[in-house]
Design a protein around this motif. Sequence first.
Motif, PDB file in Angstrom:
ATOM      1  N   THR A  26       0.823  -1.213   0.000  1.00  0.00           N
ATOM      2  CA  THR A  26       0.000   0.000   0.000  1.00  0.00           C
ATOM      3  C   THR A  26       0.857   1.262   0.000  1.00  0.00           C
ATOM      4  O   THR A  26       0.385   2.325  -0.378  1.00  0.00           O
ATOM      5  N   ARG A  27       2.092   1.147   0.384  1.00  0.00           N
ATOM      6  CA  ARG A  27       2.984   2.320   0.434  1.00  0.00           C
ATOM      7  C   ARG A  27       3.461   2.771  -0.935  1.00  0.00           C
ATOM      8  O   ARG A  27       4.008   3.855  -1.074  1.00  0.00           O
ATOM      9  N   ALA A  28       3.246   1.949  -1.964  1.00  0.00           N
ATOM     10  CA  ALA A  28       3.785   2.255  -3.294  1.00  0.00           C
ATOM     11  C   ALA A  28       2.850   3.110  -4.151  1.00  0.00           C
ATOM     12  O   ALA A  28       3.248   3.567  -5.207  1.00  0.00           O
ATOM     13  N   GLY A  29       1.636   3.350  -3.712  1.00  0.00           N
ATOM     14  CA  GLY A  29       0.666   4.085  -4.522  1.00  0.00           C
ATOM     15  C   GLY A  29       0.865   5.592  -4.470  1.00  0.00           C
ATOM     16  O   GLY A  29       1.731   6.110  -3.762  1.00  0.00           O
ATOM     17  N   ASN A  30       0.031   6.295  -5.215  1.00  0.00           N
ATOM     18  CA  ASN A  30       0.081   7.761  -5.238  1.00  0.00           C
ATOM     19  C   ASN A  30      -0.429   8.375  -3.936  1.00  0.00           C
ATOM     20  O   ASN A  30      -0.053   9.481  -3.580  1.00  0.00           O
ATOM     21  N   ASN A  31      -1.318   7.680  -3.269  1.00  0.00           N
ATOM     22  CA  ASN A  31      -1.864   8.153  -2.000  1.00  0.00           C
ATOM     23  C   ASN A  31      -1.745   7.021  -0.979  1.00  0.00           C
ATOM     24  O   ASN A  31      -2.731   6.360  -0.656  1.00  0.00           O
ATOM     25  N   PRO A  32      -0.541   6.787  -0.463  1.00  0.00           N
ATOM     26  CA  PRO A  32      -0.302   5.600   0.370  1.00  0.00           C
ATOM     27  C   PRO A  32      -1.132   5.538   1.644  1.00  0.00           C
ATOM     28  O   PRO A  32      -1.562   4.454   2.039  1.00  0.00           O
ATOM     29  N   VAL A  33      -1.380   6.660   2.282  1.00  0.00           N
ATOM     30  CA  VAL A  33      -2.151   6.622   3.530  1.00  0.00           C
ATOM     31  C   VAL A  33      -3.590   6.200   3.235  1.00  0.00           C
ATOM     32  O   VAL A  33      -4.140   5.337   3.918  1.00  0.00           O
ATOM     33  N   GLU A  34      -4.184   6.791   2.218  1.00  0.00           N
ATOM     34  CA  GLU A  34      -5.557   6.422   1.878  1.00  0.00           C
ATOM     35  C   GLU A  34      -5.631   4.981   1.375  1.00  0.00           C
ATOM     36  O   GLU A  34      -6.574   4.253   1.686  1.00  0.00           O
ATOM     37  N   ASP A  35      -4.626   4.559   0.607  1.00  0.00           N
ATOM     38  CA  ASP A  35      -4.585   3.163   0.151  1.00  0.00           C
ATOM     39  C   ASP A  35      -4.487   2.202   1.337  1.00  0.00           C
ATOM     40  O   ASP A  35      -5.155   1.180   1.377  1.00  0.00           O
ATOM     41  N   PHE A  36      -3.646   2.562   2.298  1.00  0.00           N
ATOM     42  CA  PHE A  36      -3.498   1.758   3.512  1.00  0.00           C
ATOM     43  C   PHE A  36      -4.824   1.662   4.257  1.00  0.00           C
ATOM     44  O   PHE A  36      -5.275   0.570   4.624  1.00  0.00           O
ATOM     45  N   CYS A  37      -5.470   2.802   4.462  1.00  0.00           N
ATOM     46  CA  CYS A  37      -6.732   2.820   5.208  1.00  0.00           C
ATOM     47  C   CYS A  37      -7.820   2.041   4.475  1.00  0.00           C
ATOM     48  O   CYS A  37      -8.569   1.280   5.098  1.00  0.00           O
ATOM     49  N   ALA A  38      -7.916   2.214   3.160  1.00  0.00           N
ATOM     50  CA  ALA A  38      -8.926   1.492   2.379  1.00  0.00           C
ATOM     51  C   ALA A  38      -8.687  -0.014   2.457  1.00  0.00           C
ATOM     52  O   ALA A  38      -9.627  -0.800   2.610  1.00  0.00           O
ATOM     53  N   PHE A  39      -7.426  -0.418   2.350  1.00  0.00           N
ATOM     54  CA  PHE A  39      -7.094  -1.847   2.457  1.00  0.00           C
ATOM     55  C   PHE A  39      -7.493  -2.372   3.832  1.00  0.00           C
ATOM     56  O   PHE A  39      -8.102  -3.436   3.953  1.00  0.00           O
ATOM     57  N   CYS A  40      -7.141  -1.631   4.863  1.00  0.00           N
ATOM     58  CA  CYS A  40      -7.462  -2.063   6.228  1.00  0.00           C
ATOM     59  C   CYS A  40      -8.968  -2.214   6.411  1.00  0.00           C
ATOM     60  O   CYS A  40      -9.431  -3.214   6.972  1.00  0.00           O
ATOM     61  N   ARG A  41      -9.725  -1.242   5.953  1.00  0.00           N
ATOM     62  CA  ARG A  41     -11.183  -1.330   6.084  1.00  0.00           C
ATOM     63  C   ARG A  41     -11.735  -2.529   5.319  1.00  0.00           C
ATOM     64  O   ARG A  41     -12.659  -3.193   5.787  1.00  0.00           O
TER      65      ARG A  41
END
Length: 93
Positions: A26-41
Motif C-alpha cells: 500500500t505504500r507504493a501508490g500515489n496516495n499511500p495513507v488512503e490506500d493503507f486505510c482502504a485496504f485495512c477497512r
Amino acid sequence: MIEIELERLLKDAKADPDLKIALLKTRAGNNPVEDFCAFCRSKGYDINAGELFTVGMTASDAKLRSVNGGGVNAIDGWDDAYEQFFSTLIWTN
C-alpha cells in the motif's frame, strides 16, 4: 479506538506473511495513507486517515487538559502513527 485497531492489525500481520506483504504494497501508490486505510477497512479493521493523523495530537491535547492550565509544556511534536506502524511492521518477523 484506532490504537487498538493498529495493534490488532500489527499482531495479525506478524502472524500472516501475506497480510504483511499486502500492507507494505500500500505504500507504493500515489496516495499511500488512503490506500493503507482502504485496504485495512476492506479487511475489517476500523482505520481511517483522519484518526490516524490525530492520534498524536489527541495525546498532546489530553496532556494539556490533564493539568488544568498548570505549568506543563505542550509536546513539541508527536509521533506519526502511520510511520510508526510501518517501522514496527518492517522490523518484525
